[in-house]
Design a protein around this motif. Structure first.
Motif, PDB file in Angstrom:
ATOM      1  N   ARG A   9      35.970  36.293  36.003  1.00  0.00           N
ATOM      2  CA  ARG A   9      35.220  35.082  35.184  1.00  0.00           C
ATOM      3  C   ARG A   9      34.905  33.943  36.491  1.00  0.00           C
ATOM      4  O   ARG A   9      36.066  33.398  36.972  1.00  0.00           O
TER       5      ARG A   9
ATOM      6  N   VAL B 107      38.197  42.335  34.612  1.00  0.00           N
ATOM      7  CA  VAL B 107      37.240  41.322  34.293  1.00  0.00           C
ATOM      8  C   VAL B 107      37.384  40.191  34.976  1.00  0.00           C
ATOM      9  O   VAL B 107      38.589  39.397  34.781  1.00  0.00           O
TER      10      VAL B 107
ATOM     11  N   ASP C 119      35.326  38.941  25.888  1.00  0.00           N
ATOM     12  CA  ASP C 119      35.941  40.385  26.253  1.00  0.00           C
ATOM     13  C   ASP C 119      35.357  41.563  25.416  1.00  0.00           C
ATOM     14  O   ASP C 119      35.137  42.731  25.603  1.00  0.00           O
ATOM     15  N   GLU C 120      35.116  41.150  23.949  1.00  0.00           N
ATOM     16  CA  GLU C 120      34.430  42.223  22.971  1.00  0.00           C
ATOM     17  C   GLU C 120      33.125  42.623  23.609  1.00  0.00           C
ATOM     18  O   GLU C 120      32.788  43.842  23.402  1.00  0.00           O
TER      19      GLU C 120
END
Length: 302
Positions: free
Chosen positions: A123, A121, A77-78
């Motif tokens: 995945r 996001v 995430d960073e």
């Protein structure tokens, strides 16, 4: 093209953006796309002549799809956040490294008044070792991830691209089910797996420029001097630049100032590309008024 950990291998053919092959494939296979592209360019030309009022700040809802087969490809995430931050700085001319601009181009360096808001996001683990420009990464059936509301969102896929590609985009006017931007995981953001010389997130800046209807700055005519990016304030130049050129880099009789190798739509290293021009900003605004106008409605309600 050989590619190793984000770096170009010696002797590699350095055509790292797959947008134009996708464009040519769609032109050959989809008559509707060819007609749409003609209409879009006519609209863009007319918009430039009419000089419409500024749109004001536009915020584009953005979905990032992380598609991975090995753990290191599952970017964190960073790293995703770093890429969104970079897009916002680059499109608003708030990148600190704009200070490296040769003074001659500083007056045309533009704030495009475009920002990006990360809304999700996703995945997806895949059995596909590496994707290509065939848009497989954009389809769950092909081992990728389906886009989310592509008419009102920027969909940005992160995966392992093969063949040395750093990224590719689809110009406005193509099929909705394949609309968006794809970036290889070693050229995404500025942390984690991002690897020099493509470790400052400029691959995404470049590809989102294509998604907003910008062409390569040299006009995609190989190394000739007859290409056209349809932008008046970018100098004519003879093919792409690589690495970190030294000013002035003269080609196509464009002296004394030479190629605008600091432009995001060239092929320079991330640390060398730092600007869009006013003409490019106007062209992106025309895309938002025309073929990507649904984004304006989405931005207004978000």
């Amino acid at each position: 093209m050989a590619f190793d950990g984000g770096r170009l291998a010696p002797g590699a053919v350095r055509d790292w953006c797959g947008t134009m092959p996708v464009h040519r494939r769609l032109l050959d296979s989809d008559p509707g796309y060819a007609r749409a592209r003609e209409e879009i360019e006519t609209f863009t030309y007319d918009a430039a002549r009419e000089d419409p009022p500024p749109l004001g700040l536009v915020t584009i809802p953005t979905v990032v799809h992380v598609v991975w087969s090995r753990p290191e490809q599952n970017v964190g995430d960073e790293q995703v956040a770093s890429q969104i931050e970079i897009l916002n700085r680059d499109f608003r001319r708030r990148n600190d490294d704009v200070a490296i601009l040769p003074p001659v181009w500083a007056p045309v360096a533009a704030d495009a008044d475009i920002e990006f808001a990360l809304v999700d996001v996703t995945r997806t683990r895949t059995e596909v070792a590496a994707f290509d420009t065939d848009d497989g990464v954009k389809s769950a059936r092909a081992g990728g991830a389906d886009p989310v509301s592509p008419d009102t969102h920027l969909n940005l896929w992160v995966c392992q691209l093969g063949g040395g590609l750093l990224g590719y985009a689809q110009f406005p006017g193509g099929p909705l089910e394949t609309d968006g931007v794809v970036v290889t995981f070693t050229a995404f953001g500025s942390s984690g797996t991002a690897t020099a010389p493509f470790d400052l997130g400029r691959t995404s800046t470049h590809e989102v420029g294509h998604w907003l209807n910008l062409r390569h700055i040299w006009g995609d005519d190989g190394d000739g001097c007859g290409g056209d990016d349809f932008v008046a304030d970018t100098p004519n130049q003879g093919g792409p630049n690589y690495g970190k050129p030294t000013y002035p880099k003269v080609s196509c009789a464009n002296g004394p100032h030479g190629d605008m190798f600091v432009n995001y739509m060239d092929y320079s290293d991330d640390a060398a590309m730092v600007m869009f021009t006013r003409g490019q900003a106007l062209r992106m605004a025309a895309a938002l008024r025309g073929p990507r106008s649904a984004l304006l409605a989405a931005a207004a309600t978000s």
